[in-house]
Design a protein around this motif. Structure first.
Motif, short mmCIF file in Angstrom:
data_model
loop_
_atom_site.label_atom_id
_atom_site.label_comp_id
_atom_site.label_asym_id
_atom_site.label_seq_id
_atom_site.Cartn_x
_atom_site.Cartn_y
_atom_site.Cartn_z
N ARG A 17 4.28 0.87 1.23
CA ARG A 17 3.85 2.27 1.15
C ARG A 17 2.43 2.42 1.65
NH1 ARG A 17 6.30 5.96 -2.42
NH2 ARG A 17 4.23 6.80 -2.65
N GLU A 18 2.19 3.52 2.33
CA GLU A 18 0.83 3.90 2.71
C GLU A 18 0.76 5.41 2.64
OE1 GLU A 18 -2.41 3.92 6.28
OE2 GLU A 18 -0.33 3.63 6.74
N GLY A 19 0.00 5.92 1.68
CA GLY A 19 -0.19 7.35 1.56
C GLY A 19 1.10 8.12 1.40
N GLY A 20 2.09 7.53 0.71
CA GLY A 20 3.35 8.23 0.49
C GLY A 20 4.35 8.05 1.62
N ARG A 21 3.93 7.42 2.73
CA ARG A 21 4.85 7.18 3.84
C ARG A 21 5.23 5.70 3.84
NH1 ARG A 21 2.21 9.54 9.11
NH2 ARG A 21 0.77 7.88 8.67
N THR A 22 6.21 5.33 4.63
CA THR A 22 6.64 3.94 4.68
C THR A 22 6.64 3.43 6.11
OG1 THR A 22 8.92 4.68 4.77
CG2 THR A 22 8.05 4.08 2.60
N PRO A 23 5.48 3.37 6.78
CA PRO A 23 5.46 2.87 8.14
C PRO A 23 5.59 1.36 8.17
CG PRO A 23 3.24 3.35 7.44
CD PRO A 23 4.17 3.77 6.33
N ALA A 24 6.28 0.84 9.17
CA ALA A 24 6.47 -0.60 9.28
C ALA A 24 5.17 -1.31 9.64
CB ALA A 24 7.53 -0.89 10.34
N ALA A 25 4.22 -0.58 10.23
CA ALA A 25 2.99 -1.20 10.71
C ALA A 25 2.04 -1.61 9.58
CB ALA A 25 2.26 -0.24 11.64
N MET A 26 2.19 -1.06 8.39
CA MET A 26 1.25 -1.36 7.32
C MET A 26 1.89 -2.26 6.27
SD MET A 26 -1.31 0.08 8.50
CE MET A 26 -2.45 -0.19 7.19
N ALA A 27 1.71 -3.56 6.42
CA ALA A 27 2.22 -4.52 5.46
C ALA A 27 1.07 -4.99 4.57
CB ALA A 27 2.84 -5.70 6.20
N PRO A 28 1.38 -5.50 3.38
CA PRO A 28 0.31 -5.91 2.45
C PRO A 28 -0.68 -6.90 3.06
CG PRO A 28 2.40 -5.89 1.31
CD PRO A 28 2.69 -5.61 2.77
N GLU A 29 -0.25 -7.76 3.97
CA GLU A 29 -1.17 -8.74 4.55
C GLU A 29 -2.24 -8.11 5.43
OE1 GLU A 29 2.66 -8.76 6.98
OE2 GLU A 29 2.17 -9.08 4.88
N ASP A 30 -2.08 -6.83 5.81
CA ASP A 30 -3.11 -6.13 6.58
C ASP A 30 -4.39 -5.97 5.77
OD1 ASP A 30 -0.76 -3.89 8.18
OD2 ASP A 30 -1.49 -5.85 8.81
N TRP A 31 -4.33 -6.13 4.47
CA TRP A 31 -5.49 -5.93 3.61
C TRP A 31 -6.20 -7.24 3.28
CZ3 TRP A 31 -5.49 -1.29 4.84
CH2 TRP A 31 -4.42 -0.42 4.66
N GLU A 32 -5.76 -8.36 3.83
CA GLU A 32 -6.37 -9.66 3.55
C GLU A 32 -7.82 -9.71 4.01
OE1 GLU A 32 -4.64 -12.99 2.99
OE2 GLU A 32 -2.87 -11.98 2.21
N THR A 121 -8.64 14.15 2.94
CA THR A 121 -7.57 14.74 3.74
C THR A 121 -7.14 13.73 4.80
OG1 THR A 121 -8.57 16.91 3.42
CG2 THR A 121 -6.89 16.73 5.14
N LEU A 122 -5.82 13.54 4.92
CA LEU A 122 -5.26 12.57 5.86
C LEU A 122 -4.73 13.25 7.12
CD1 LEU A 122 -3.34 10.33 3.31
CD2 LEU A 122 -5.69 10.12 4.13
N ASP A 123 -4.44 12.46 8.14
CA ASP A 123 -4.02 12.98 9.43
C ASP A 123 -2.70 13.76 9.40
OD1 ASP A 123 -2.41 10.78 8.97
OD2 ASP A 123 -2.94 9.73 10.82
N ASP A 124 -1.87 13.55 8.38
CA ASP A 124 -0.61 14.29 8.28
C ASP A 124 -0.74 15.54 7.40
OD1 ASP A 124 -0.79 13.15 5.79
OD2 ASP A 124 1.17 12.17 5.85
N GLY A 125 -1.98 15.85 6.99
CA GLY A 125 -2.23 17.03 6.18
C GLY A 125 -2.17 16.77 4.68
N SER A 126 -1.70 15.60 4.27
CA SER A 126 -1.65 15.30 2.84
C SER A 126 -3.05 15.01 2.32
CB SER A 126 -0.70 14.13 2.57
OG SER A 126 -1.15 12.97 3.24
N LYS A 127 -3.20 15.10 1.01
CA LYS A 127 -4.52 14.93 0.40
C LYS A 127 -4.43 13.93 -0.74
CE LYS A 127 -5.66 19.64 1.49
NZ LYS A 127 -6.61 20.09 2.22
N LEU A 128 -5.47 13.10 -0.84
CA LEU A 128 -5.63 12.19 -1.97
C LEU A 128 -6.70 12.78 -2.87
CD1 LEU A 128 -5.76 8.73 -0.17
CD2 LEU A 128 -3.83 9.74 -1.35
#
Length: 176
Positions: A17-32, A121-128
């Motif tokens: 998950r990333e910001g409520g979406r499920t893109p394949a590009a963002m896997a947990p190891e990206d945060w290492e 505010t995120l690029d898809d208009g959603s807000k955290l």
């Protein structure tokens, strides 16, 4: 029967998950290897104020919300992502968002400026939404800096240019 629905639910739960979406590009190891700028719960000052004001019946719902935030919400800001973790018994979830998705960040002080609320505010208009953040102005500035750097790096990647190193423009030339 409900086989298709169950398969869709399993796919949603298994996807990162990333910001409520499920893109394949963002896997947990990206945060290492990330460096933590701020990590912690909402402000204890907000909790104390709401508990003190909770003696009035009118303030009770706000007190309950503050206690819930203090018990179950944790914020984390690193050099690679913004993370909100909720461990509530009713709904446990984690939202991780990279800075390249950040469009804007606004913060406003609460509690005579000792803590504040922030909206990213995120690029898809959603807000955290972040409630009762300590160091809210520093965190806002940090987010805006990381977002600008991420956009520069993305632009450079697309155009094939090299990203300048920090401080390189002020360094004296070596040699003659």
């Amino acid at each position: 029967g409900g086989g298709a629905k169950a398969d869709k639910k399993k796919a949603r739960e298994a996807a990162p998950r990333e910001g409520g979406r499920t893109p394949a590009a963002m896997a947990p190891e990206d945060w290492e290897g990330e460096t933590v700028f701020f990590e912690g719960p909402p402000s204890r000052g907000d909790l104390a104020t709401n508990v003190a004001l909770g003696v009035s019946i009118l303030w009770l719902p706000l007190t309950i919300a503050a206690v819930g935030r203090a018990l179950w919400v944790k914020y984390k800001f690193t050099d690679k992502r913004i993370s909100i973790t909720s461990t509530s018994p009713l709904n446990s979830e984690q939202t991780d968002v990279s800075y390249k998705r950040v469009v804007n960040c606004v913060a406003i002080g609460r509690g005579i400026g000792l803590w504040g609320d922030m909206v990213v505010t995120l690029d898809d208009g959603s807000k955290l939404e972040f409630r009762a953040l300590d160091k809210f102005q520093e965190i806002r500035d940090y987010i805006l800096e990381r977002a600008a750097e991420a956009k520069e790096a993305e632009t450079a990647r697309r155009t094939g240019e090299k990203v300048p190193l920090k401080g390189a423009e002020t360094a004296a030339p070596k040699g003659f």
